[in-house]
Design an enzyme around this catalytic site. Structure first.
Site, mmCIF file in Angstrom:
data_model
loop_
_atom_site.group_PDB
_atom_site.id
_atom_site.type_symbol
_atom_site.label_atom_id
_atom_site.label_comp_id
_atom_site.label_asym_id
_atom_site.label_seq_id
_atom_site.Cartn_x
_atom_site.Cartn_y
_atom_site.Cartn_z
ATOM 1 C CE LYS A 142 -0.906 -4.674 3.063
ATOM 2 N NZ LYS A 142 -1.327 -5.757 2.455
ATOM 3 C CE1 TYR A 176 -3.459 -2.273 5.878
ATOM 4 C CE2 TYR A 176 -3.394 0.176 5.560
ATOM 5 C CZ TYR A 176 -3.415 -1.328 5.089
ATOM 6 O OH TYR A 176 -3.632 -1.609 3.671
ATOM 7 C CB THR A 187 -0.999 0.079 1.320
ATOM 8 O OG1 THR A 187 -1.599 1.408 1.505
ATOM 9 C CG2 THR A 187 -0.327 -0.243 2.656
ATOM 10 C CG ASP A 188 -1.099 5.125 -0.572
ATOM 11 O OD1 ASP A 188 -1.743 4.442 0.246
ATOM 12 O OD2 ASP A 188 -1.844 6.083 -1.347
ATOM 13 C CD GLU A 189 -2.951 3.477 4.236
ATOM 14 O OE1 GLU A 189 -2.831 3.454 5.403
ATOM 15 O OE2 GLU A 189 -4.124 3.710 3.808
HETATM 16 P P1 NAD Z 1 -10.686 -6.115 2.968
HETATM 17 O O1 NAD Z 1 -10.770 -5.693 4.315
HETATM 18 O O2 NAD Z 1 -12.207 -5.634 2.077
HETATM 19 O O3 NAD Z 1 -10.831 -7.459 2.505
HETATM 20 C C1 NAD Z 1 -9.816 -8.253 3.098
HETATM 21 C C2 NAD Z 1 -10.106 -9.919 2.912
HETATM 22 O O4 NAD Z 1 -8.997 -10.553 3.695
HETATM 23 C C3 NAD Z 1 -11.273 -10.079 3.618
HETATM 24 O O5 NAD Z 1 -12.232 -10.952 2.609
HETATM 25 C C4 NAD Z 1 -11.129 -11.081 4.656
HETATM 26 O O6 NAD Z 1 -12.001 -12.138 4.991
HETATM 27 C C5 NAD Z 1 -9.756 -11.582 4.271
HETATM 28 N N1 NAD Z 1 -8.818 -12.213 5.288
HETATM 29 C C6 NAD Z 1 -8.562 -11.465 6.511
HETATM 30 N N2 NAD Z 1 -7.917 -12.026 7.136
HETATM 31 C C7 NAD Z 1 -7.550 -13.310 6.601
HETATM 32 C C8 NAD Z 1 -6.708 -14.379 6.894
HETATM 33 N N3 NAD Z 1 -5.864 -14.848 8.048
HETATM 34 N N4 NAD Z 1 -6.782 -15.332 6.100
HETATM 35 C C9 NAD Z 1 -7.382 -15.564 4.914
HETATM 36 N N5 NAD Z 1 -8.213 -14.177 4.461
HETATM 37 C C10 NAD Z 1 -8.316 -13.368 5.509
HETATM 38 O O7 NAD Z 1 -9.559 -5.381 2.131
HETATM 39 P P2 NAD Z 1 -9.156 -4.568 0.859
HETATM 40 O O8 NAD Z 1 -9.686 -3.183 0.780
HETATM 41 O O9 NAD Z 1 -10.113 -5.356 -0.203
HETATM 42 O O10 NAD Z 1 -7.772 -4.793 0.636
HETATM 43 C C11 NAD Z 1 -7.158 -5.932 0.111
HETATM 44 C C12 NAD Z 1 -5.650 -5.676 0.063
HETATM 45 O O11 NAD Z 1 -5.261 -4.707 -0.719
HETATM 46 C C13 NAD Z 1 -5.009 -5.653 1.364
HETATM 47 O O12 NAD Z 1 -3.809 -6.169 1.242
HETATM 48 C C14 NAD Z 1 -4.705 -3.996 1.694
HETATM 49 O O13 NAD Z 1 -3.664 -3.715 2.564
HETATM 50 C C15 NAD Z 1 -4.488 -3.742 0.139
HETATM 51 N N6 NAD Z 1 -4.715 -2.264 -0.306
HETATM 52 C C16 NAD Z 1 -5.928 -1.590 -0.025
HETATM 53 C C17 NAD Z 1 -6.155 -0.500 -0.345
HETATM 54 C C18 NAD Z 1 -7.601 0.161 -0.198
HETATM 55 O O14 NAD Z 1 -8.030 1.188 -0.615
HETATM 56 N N7 NAD Z 1 -8.470 -0.736 0.230
HETATM 57 C C19 NAD Z 1 -5.420 0.402 -0.949
HETATM 58 C C20 NAD Z 1 -3.937 -0.274 -1.119
HETATM 59 C C21 NAD Z 1 -3.681 -1.591 -0.894
HETATM 60 P P1 TYD Z 2 -9.903 5.516 5.045
HETATM 61 O O1 TYD Z 2 -11.133 5.054 4.219
HETATM 62 O O2 TYD Z 2 -10.174 4.804 6.433
HETATM 63 O O3 TYD Z 2 -8.687 4.854 4.370
HETATM 64 P P2 TYD Z 2 -7.256 5.294 4.759
HETATM 65 O O4 TYD Z 2 -7.211 5.968 6.474
HETATM 66 O O5 TYD Z 2 -6.547 3.900 5.134
HETATM 67 O O6 TYD Z 2 -6.393 6.207 3.932
HETATM 68 O O7 TYD Z 2 -10.005 7.067 5.217
HETATM 69 C C1 TYD Z 2 -9.849 7.837 4.125
HETATM 70 C C2 TYD Z 2 -9.675 9.272 4.711
HETATM 71 O O8 TYD Z 2 -10.942 9.530 5.212
HETATM 72 C C3 TYD Z 2 -8.704 9.470 5.822
HETATM 73 O O9 TYD Z 2 -7.901 10.612 5.830
HETATM 74 C C4 TYD Z 2 -9.536 9.252 7.075
HETATM 75 C C5 TYD Z 2 -10.832 9.879 6.824
HETATM 76 N N1 TYD Z 2 -11.953 9.515 7.371
HETATM 77 C C6 TYD Z 2 -12.768 10.326 8.078
HETATM 78 O O10 TYD Z 2 -12.614 11.544 7.965
HETATM 79 N N2 TYD Z 2 -13.867 9.756 8.685
HETATM 80 C C7 TYD Z 2 -14.259 8.541 8.769
HETATM 81 O O11 TYD Z 2 -15.115 8.083 9.379
HETATM 82 C C8 TYD Z 2 -13.342 7.388 7.924
HETATM 83 C C9 TYD Z 2 -13.538 6.175 8.075
HETATM 84 C C10 TYD Z 2 -12.435 8.154 7.716
#
Ligand code: NAD
Ligand code: TYD
Length: 337
Positions: free
Chosen positions: A153, A149, A124-126
């Site tokens: 990662k 988190y 992730t970019d984080e």
């Molecule tokens: P999500 O929380 O929607 O889904 C995570 C999935 O992983 C779920 O289906 C959960 O049941 C499964 N899981 C959790 N623990 C597990 C385990 N121990 N064994 C098997 N399965 C397990 O997450 P997402 O938003 O779809 O993110 C997916 C990936 O992308 C993650 O690795 C996250 O760090 C990365 N990512 C997400 C974003 C974003 O904006 N959502 C951005 C960059 C990277």
């Molecule tokens: P989020 O969707 O949790 O993603 P991330 O923190 O991983 O980037 O949050 C996106 C942005 O929105 C972040 O700056 C936090 C803000 N945020 C709120 O202001 N209120 C909320 O209830 C949530 C969940 C996020």
């Protein structure tokens, strides 16, 4: 081609499973997911019965299960499985360390022992930390994660690299920016706010609402991962950014405008602990492999909001039980600004 997708019942993983089945009609997808609160078989409902997709409920930290799956023969593994919500990691980091770090180790060990053509670690970019000002992060920048988190990662990201550098496992690492699109669990900014507004509930804006995220449509993310599978060099990291840096309040205003909701539903609340101010990605390296984001931001956001409007069946049942327990802890009694 036989793919192992972990976390394929979550937001991005389920979109990626759909993407693979649509794009590569001859592929097979093994989907390993624990079905935590964030995993949802409804995300895969429309492909139930597709003989190319095999769902297995299981944990990536289960060495025996994981090794047996890898040793049956897998061409490409894509590790999405993770605990993913920053706010939950602040309250209770243990599961993040177990799944995101240890779980990645278990997968890498199995890949090392059984062999694989490509192992994609979804990072992730984080991991770059907060980029307060100035230029966007490039892949060689230092990693400065600032919450449990992103630190978990970052650990997994470098562990994956170490399996390339030490054992020659063909690993690529992708670092994407904030995704938006269908099937995102309603704890993250966009689905939480849209669904609250559809229920005429207030939305909790952290701090001054001016933190910046770079928004990437989930399908552009899927195409980026696919590009890395096909063209990425082993041991390399690829940023996947949407090129849409926006302050949170701009996103909130888009939602209010599109849904026609009153300003009175905006509630400024106490900031997230250690809230990263800005993430910013330079994706030139992946662009050199031929990838470009295709979804125009304004249209993508509108379509995404409309998806939650039209699919109340999908999110209404998620907002119950455990969800309210979390919501209460996180938001009720939170100091307002
Ligand atoms: P999500 O929380 O929607 O889904 C995570 C999935 O992983 C779920 O289906 C959960 O049941 C499964 N899981 C959790 N623990 C597990 C385990 N121990 N064994 C098997 N399965 C397990 O997450 P997402 O938003 O779809 O993110 C997916 C990936 O992308 C993650 O690795 C996250 O760090 C990365 N990512 C997400 C974003 C974003 O904006 N959502 C951005 C960059 C990277
Ligand atoms: P989020 O969707 O949790 O993603 P991330 O923190 O991983 O980037 O949050 C996106 C942005 O929105 C972040 O700056 C936090 C803000 N945020 C709120 O202001 N209120 C909320 O209830 C949530 C969940 C996020």
């Amino acid at each position: 081609m036989k793919y192992l997708v972990t976390g394929g019942a979550g937001f991005i993983g389920s979109n990626f499973v759909h993407y693979l089945l649509q794009t590569y009609p001859g592929c097979t997808v093994i989907n390993l997911d624990k079905l935590t609160y964030a995993g949802n078989l409804d995300n895969l409902k429309d492909i139930a019965g597709d003989a190319r997709h095999h769902f297995i409920q299981g944990d990536i930290t289960d060495e025996t299960l994981v090794e047996s799956m890898f040793c049956e023969g897998i061409d490409v593994a894509v590790n999405f499985a993770a605990e993913t919500h920053v706010d939950r990691s602040i309250g209770d980091p243990a599961a993040f360390i177990k799944t995101d770090v240890y779980g990645t180790y278990v997968l890498l060990e199995a890949a090392k022992r059984c062999g694989i053509k490509k192992f994609i670690q979804i990072s992730t970019d984080e991991v770059y930390g907060s980029i307060e000002h100035g230029r966007s992060s490039i892949e060689t920048d230092q990693l400065l994660p600032r919450n449990p988190y992103s630190a978990s990662k970052a650990g997994a990201d470098r562990l994956a690299y170490s399996y390339y550098a030490t054992y020659g496992v063909p690993v690529c690492i992708t670092r994407a920016s904030n995704n938006y699109g269908p099937y995102q669990y309603p704890e993250k900014l966009i689905p939480l706010f849209v669904t609250n507004l559809l229920e005429n509930k207030p939305v909790p804006i952290y701090g001054d609402g001016r933190n910046v995220r770079d928004w990437l449509h989930v399908m552009d993310h899927c195409r980026g991962i696919d590009c890395v599978i096909r063209n990425g060099a082993d041991g390399e990291v690829y940023n996947i950014g949407g090129g849409n840096e926006r302050e949170n309040i701009e996103i909130v205003n888009l939602m209010f405008g599109h849904l026609g909701k009153p300003e009175s539903l905006k509630q400024y609340v106490k900031d997230r602990l250690g809230h990263d101010r800005r993430y910013s990605l330079d994706s030139a390296k992946l662009a050199r492999l031929g990838w470009r984001p295709q979804v125009e931001f304004a249209a993508g956001i509108r379509e995404t909001i409309d998806w939650y409007v039209k699919n109340r069946w999908w999110w209404e049942k998620l907002k119950s039980g455990e969800y309210w327990e979390y919501y209460r802890k996180q938001y009720v009694d939170r100091e307002q600004k």
